[in-house]
Design a protein around this motif. Structure first.
Motif, PDB file in Angstrom:
ATOM      1  N   LYS A 119     -59.334  87.069 -12.928  1.00  0.00           N
ATOM      2  CA  LYS A 119     -60.436  86.703 -13.818  1.00  0.00           C
ATOM      3  C   LYS A 119     -61.427  85.791 -13.093  1.00  0.00           C
ATOM      4  CE  LYS A 119     -61.072  83.641 -17.705  1.00  0.00           C
ATOM      5  NZ  LYS A 119     -60.357  82.841 -18.698  1.00  0.00           N
ATOM      6  N   HIS A 120     -60.912  84.788 -12.406  1.00  0.00           N
ATOM      7  CA  HIS A 120     -61.789  83.837 -11.734  1.00  0.00           C
ATOM      8  C   HIS A 120     -62.345  84.397 -10.425  1.00  0.00           C
ATOM      9  CE1 HIS A 120     -61.251  80.682 -14.649  1.00  0.00           C
ATOM     10  NE2 HIS A 120     -59.961  80.965 -14.665  1.00  0.00           N
ATOM     11  N   TYR A 121     -61.632  85.334  -9.835  1.00  0.00           N
ATOM     12  CA  TYR A 121     -62.108  85.958  -8.607  1.00  0.00           C
ATOM     13  C   TYR A 121     -63.414  86.711  -8.857  1.00  0.00           C
ATOM     14  CZ  TYR A 121     -61.935  88.616  -4.222  1.00  0.00           C
ATOM     15  OH  TYR A 121     -62.219  89.163  -2.996  1.00  0.00           O
ATOM     16  N   SER A 122     -63.500  87.384  -9.984  1.00  0.00           N
ATOM     17  CA  SER A 122     -64.737  88.108 -10.289  1.00  0.00           C
ATOM     18  C   SER A 122     -65.908  87.139 -10.437  1.00  0.00           C
ATOM     19  CB  SER A 122     -64.580  88.984 -11.531  1.00  0.00           C
ATOM     20  OG  SER A 122     -64.372  88.197 -12.677  1.00  0.00           O
ATOM     21  N   VAL A 123     -65.662  85.953 -10.959  1.00  0.00           N
ATOM     22  CA  VAL A 123     -66.712  84.938 -11.057  1.00  0.00           C
ATOM     23  C   VAL A 123     -67.157  84.521  -9.658  1.00  0.00           C
ATOM     24  CG1 VAL A 123     -67.250  82.577 -11.795  1.00  0.00           C
ATOM     25  CG2 VAL A 123     -65.919  84.081 -13.303  1.00  0.00           C
ATOM     26  N   VAL A 124     -66.200  84.281  -8.781  1.00  0.00           N
ATOM     27  CA  VAL A 124     -66.508  83.855  -7.408  1.00  0.00           C
ATOM     28  C   VAL A 124     -67.405  84.884  -6.719  1.00  0.00           C
ATOM     29  CG1 VAL A 124     -65.522  83.443  -5.110  1.00  0.00           C
ATOM     30  CG2 VAL A 124     -64.436  82.453  -7.134  1.00  0.00           C
ATOM     31  N   LEU A 125     -67.106  86.147  -6.914  1.00  0.00           N
ATOM     32  CA  LEU A 125     -67.863  87.199  -6.234  1.00  0.00           C
ATOM     33  C   LEU A 125     -69.257  87.421  -6.815  1.00  0.00           C
ATOM     34  CD1 LEU A 125     -65.077  89.866  -5.646  1.00  0.00           C
ATOM     35  CD2 LEU A 125     -65.977  88.184  -4.019  1.00  0.00           C
ATOM     36  N   LYS A 126     -69.490  86.990  -8.059  1.00  0.00           N
ATOM     37  CA  LYS A 126     -70.747  87.291  -8.730  1.00  0.00           C
ATOM     38  C   LYS A 126     -71.713  86.112  -8.840  1.00  0.00           C
ATOM     39  CE  LYS A 126     -68.697  90.934 -11.488  1.00  0.00           C
ATOM     40  NZ  LYS A 126     -68.245  91.338 -12.815  1.00  0.00           N
ATOM     41  N   THR A 127     -71.219  84.890  -8.807  1.00  0.00           N
ATOM     42  CA  THR A 127     -72.094  83.754  -9.095  1.00  0.00           C
ATOM     43  C   THR A 127     -72.802  83.214  -7.851  1.00  0.00           C
ATOM     44  OG1 THR A 127     -72.243  81.642 -10.251  1.00  0.00           O
ATOM     45  CG2 THR A 127     -70.318  81.948  -8.839  1.00  0.00           C
ATOM     46  N   ASP A 128     -73.973  82.667  -8.103  1.00  0.00           N
ATOM     47  CA  ASP A 128     -74.701  81.936  -7.070  1.00  0.00           C
ATOM     48  C   ASP A 128     -74.676  80.437  -7.376  1.00  0.00           C
ATOM     49  OD1 ASP A 128     -75.506  84.131  -5.498  1.00  0.00           O
ATOM     50  OD2 ASP A 128     -77.157  84.565  -6.883  1.00  0.00           O
ATOM     51  N   ASP A 129     -74.050  80.077  -8.473  1.00  0.00           N
ATOM     52  CA  ASP A 129     -73.977  78.685  -8.911  1.00  0.00           C
ATOM     53  C   ASP A 129     -72.775  78.006  -8.241  1.00  0.00           C
ATOM     54  OD1 ASP A 129     -72.870  76.502 -10.682  1.00  0.00           O
ATOM     55  OD2 ASP A 129     -74.717  76.945 -11.792  1.00  0.00           O
ATOM     56  N   ALA A 130     -73.048  76.989  -7.443  1.00  0.00           N
ATOM     57  CA  ALA A 130     -71.988  76.306  -6.692  1.00  0.00           C
ATOM     58  C   ALA A 130     -70.932  75.703  -7.610  1.00  0.00           C
ATOM     59  CB  ALA A 130     -72.590  75.222  -5.798  1.00  0.00           C
ATOM     60  N   ALA A 131     -71.349  75.109  -8.709  1.00  0.00           N
ATOM     61  CA  ALA A 131     -70.391  74.480  -9.629  1.00  0.00           C
ATOM     62  C   ALA A 131     -69.471  75.517 -10.258  1.00  0.00           C
ATOM     63  CB  ALA A 131     -71.130  73.690 -10.712  1.00  0.00           C
ATOM     64  N   LYS A 132     -70.038  76.659 -10.669  1.00  0.00           N
ATOM     65  CA  LYS A 132     -69.213  77.732 -11.261  1.00  0.00           C
ATOM     66  C   LYS A 132     -68.249  78.302 -10.224  1.00  0.00           C
ATOM     67  CE  LYS A 132     -72.329  79.310 -14.879  1.00  0.00           C
ATOM     68  NZ  LYS A 132     -73.143  80.418 -15.376  1.00  0.00           N
ATOM     69  N   MET A 133     -68.751  78.478  -8.999  1.00  0.00           N
ATOM     70  CA  MET A 133     -67.897  79.013  -7.950  1.00  0.00           C
ATOM     71  C   MET A 133     -66.758  78.057  -7.640  1.00  0.00           C
ATOM     72  SD  MET A 133     -68.791  80.387  -4.107  1.00  0.00           S
ATOM     73  CE  MET A 133     -69.729  81.796  -4.668  1.00  0.00           C
ATOM     74  N   LYS A 134     -67.086  76.784  -7.540  1.00  0.00           N
ATOM     75  CA  LYS A 134     -66.058  75.785  -7.233  1.00  0.00           C
ATOM     76  C   LYS A 134     -65.005  75.735  -8.342  1.00  0.00           C
ATOM     77  CE  LYS A 134     -65.277  71.063  -5.795  1.00  0.00           C
ATOM     78  NZ  LYS A 134     -65.886  69.860  -5.249  1.00  0.00           N
ATOM     79  N   ASP A 135     -65.451  75.751  -9.590  1.00  0.00           N
ATOM     80  CA  ASP A 135     -64.509  75.731 -10.711  1.00  0.00           C
ATOM     81  C   ASP A 135     -63.617  76.964 -10.691  1.00  0.00           C
ATOM     82  OD1 ASP A 135     -63.517  74.694 -13.331  1.00  0.00           O
ATOM     83  OD2 ASP A 135     -64.379  76.584 -14.046  1.00  0.00           O
ATOM     84  N   ALA A 136     -64.197  78.129 -10.446  1.00  0.00           N
ATOM     85  CA  ALA A 136     -63.412  79.369 -10.414  1.00  0.00           C
ATOM     86  C   ALA A 136     -62.392  79.326  -9.274  1.00  0.00           C
ATOM     87  CB  ALA A 136     -64.331  80.573 -10.274  1.00  0.00           C
ATOM     88  N   LEU A 137     -62.808  78.850  -8.115  1.00  0.00           N
ATOM     89  CA  LEU A 137     -61.875  78.739  -6.981  1.00  0.00           C
ATOM     90  C   LEU A 137     -60.760  77.747  -7.282  1.00  0.00           C
ATOM     91  CD1 LEU A 137     -64.451  78.825  -4.060  1.00  0.00           C
ATOM     92  CD2 LEU A 137     -62.607  80.486  -4.420  1.00  0.00           C
TER      93      LEU A 137
END
Length: 129
Positions: free
Chosen positions: A35-53
């Motif tokens: 679920k969070h991997y798909s966010v990592v691959l799609k977002t350009d937002d650093a905060a969202k990417m960091k949270d997903a990771l």
């Protein structure tokens, strides 16, 4: 006496409910990772990417402690269990690398690093899914 008993029951409920959250099974952890991997691959937002990771890392660490259904009958120190844990160690290391890139503001590089998670996933899913 009644207040003490109520306090003990409340504390027990909190402990047991939080223990349940921490002790997910490997399948639930893998769903969280996906679920969070798909966010990592799609977002350009650093905060969202960091949270997903970070969410992926928590789930991967929990899965590392668990046993996939395919290996439930194996000893904790069996070669397959050691290999499974090695795969989880690889994934956790890859997540940490991507987190470091995000912290440095290198979103594109972090996404590229995250693409490498697929190789690890595919290798270990073939063996233990």
């Amino acid at each position: 006496m009644r207040k003490t008993l109520l306090s003990i029951l409340t504390a027990s409920a909190v402990l047991f409910s939080s223990a349940g959250v921490l002790a997910r099974d490997v399948g639930e952890d893998m769903e969280t990772i996906a679920k969070h991997y798909s966010v990592v691959l799609k977002t350009d937002d650093a905060a969202k990417m960091k949270d997903a990771l970070q969410q992926m890392r928590v789930a991967a660490v929990d899965a590392h402690r668990g046993t996939p259904p395919k290996l439930e009958k194996q000893d904790h120190d069996s070669p397959d269990m050691k290999d499974y844990r090695h795969g989880m160690d690889l994934l956790i290391g890859q997540i940490d690398g991507a987190l470091k890139l995000v912290d440095e503001g290198k979103i594109t590089e972090a996404r590229a690093a995250a693409e490498e998670f697929k190789t690890t996933r595919n290798t270990y899913h073939k063996k233990y899914r």
